[in-house]
Design an enzyme around this catalytic site. Sequence first.
Site, PDB file in Angstrom:
ATOM      1  N   ALA A 120      -0.756  -0.782  -5.418  1.00  0.00           N
ATOM      2  CA  ALA A 120      -1.655  -1.048  -6.539  1.00  0.00           C
ATOM      3  C   ALA A 120      -1.665   0.198  -7.424  1.00  0.00           C
ATOM      4  O   ALA A 120      -1.405   1.302  -6.951  1.00  0.00           O
ATOM      5  CB  ALA A 120      -3.055  -1.340  -6.012  1.00  0.00           C
ATOM      6  N   GLY A 144      -0.082  -2.049  -1.831  1.00  0.00           N
ATOM      7  CA  GLY A 144       0.044  -3.389  -2.413  1.00  0.00           C
ATOM      8  C   GLY A 144       1.482  -3.870  -2.491  1.00  0.00           C
ATOM      9  O   GLY A 144       1.738  -5.078  -2.511  1.00  0.00           O
ATOM     10  N   GLU A 182       2.139  -5.275   0.772  1.00  0.00           N
ATOM     11  CA  GLU A 182       1.351  -6.518   0.847  1.00  0.00           C
ATOM     12  C   GLU A 182       2.005  -7.624   0.023  1.00  0.00           C
ATOM     13  O   GLU A 182       2.032  -8.787   0.441  1.00  0.00           O
ATOM     14  CB  GLU A 182      -0.077  -6.234   0.359  1.00  0.00           C
ATOM     15  N   GLU A 222      -3.040   3.548   2.104  1.00  0.00           N
ATOM     16  CA  GLU A 222      -4.358   3.573   1.451  1.00  0.00           C
ATOM     17  C   GLU A 222      -5.309   4.577   2.087  1.00  0.00           C
ATOM     18  O   GLU A 222      -6.157   5.155   1.415  1.00  0.00           O
ATOM     19  CB  GLU A 222      -4.988   2.162   1.472  1.00  0.00           C
TER      20      GLU A 222
END
Length: 289
Positions: free
Chosen positions: A99, A140, A143, A163
Amino acid sequence: MSGIASRLTNQLVGKNFHKPSSLFFTRLMSSGTYENVLVEKVGEKKNVGLITLNNPKSLNALCDPLIADIKKAAIDLSKDKDVGCVVITGKGKAFAAGADIKQMQPMTLQNCIMGNFLSDWGQFGKRPIIAAVNGYALGGGCELAMMCDIIYASDKAQFGQPEILLGTIPGAGGTQRLTRAVGKSLAMEMCLTGDRITAQTALAAGLVSKVVDAEKLVEEAIKTAEKIANNSKLIVTLAKEAVDGAFETTLTQGCQFERKIFHSTFGTNDRKEGMDAFVEKRKANFTDS
Ligand code: CAA
């Protein structure tokens, strides 16, 4: 590859990117429609959609506009009656480095809750998606790969959920999908240390189904996508639903669900055609009906 196709490839993908040797691009849906991804129809029958994340300078950090483009492209491709499978890859040295941290940095708890941050990731249409992970798949990015149906990794790929190093945790399914894919111990280690794993470790752990030389990665993913796209789209959709069901239910309920879907294939023309073709020793001609 023809002169035009070769020029087009170079223009689109740059020198560090894949150049599928025997695959011709057809329609460029990127022009004017998507700013952050390249979208092409590839393969012998042009029945595979190829989405390339195209923000290499930020290592394809998943900012809102990029996520919106991935979603739009995947949904547009899944509505295209010719396309039976989609491949997603990244331009440059990352699949996606997570992200967008710069976008998240000023965000507050209120922003996250009121905007239901990350809730819209993963709505990518009905077609099976193969993630061709060319480099970093972090946070992300890992993911996103795990939201896909199949993951192929280049020998240079690295997977991680870092993260924890940013004072947060995965928020787009990382703790759940990674644990289901690789088991508790490795998932816990990755999520608690932020350490990355190599493509080979990812293969051994069951996170990816194949590791391929970097230059051949997208080509290999497209070949598999073509095999899927050449099957009945109707039955592929049902098979995907059945496999996805394994993540949501108990073994007994899952087997019942599978059996119902299996039974339902007997109401389709493609099941009849598939078995007729076998008995008549010919190739099946599926009509997605
Ligand atoms: N968000 C925003 N920008 C990013 C980014 C990210 N996730 N990852 C890389 N970038 C940017 C860098 O800031 C840099 O930009 P500038 O040139 O403007 O400084 C550019 O991409 C190149 O990155 P680096 O110079 O850092 O490249 P490197 O080769 O030295 O390192 C890397 C590569 C190890 C992947 C490193 O960039 C990195 O650690 N990135 C962050 C990875 C990460 O923490 N991801 C998780 C994000 S949180 C998340 O994803 C939450 C969730 O569950 C959804």
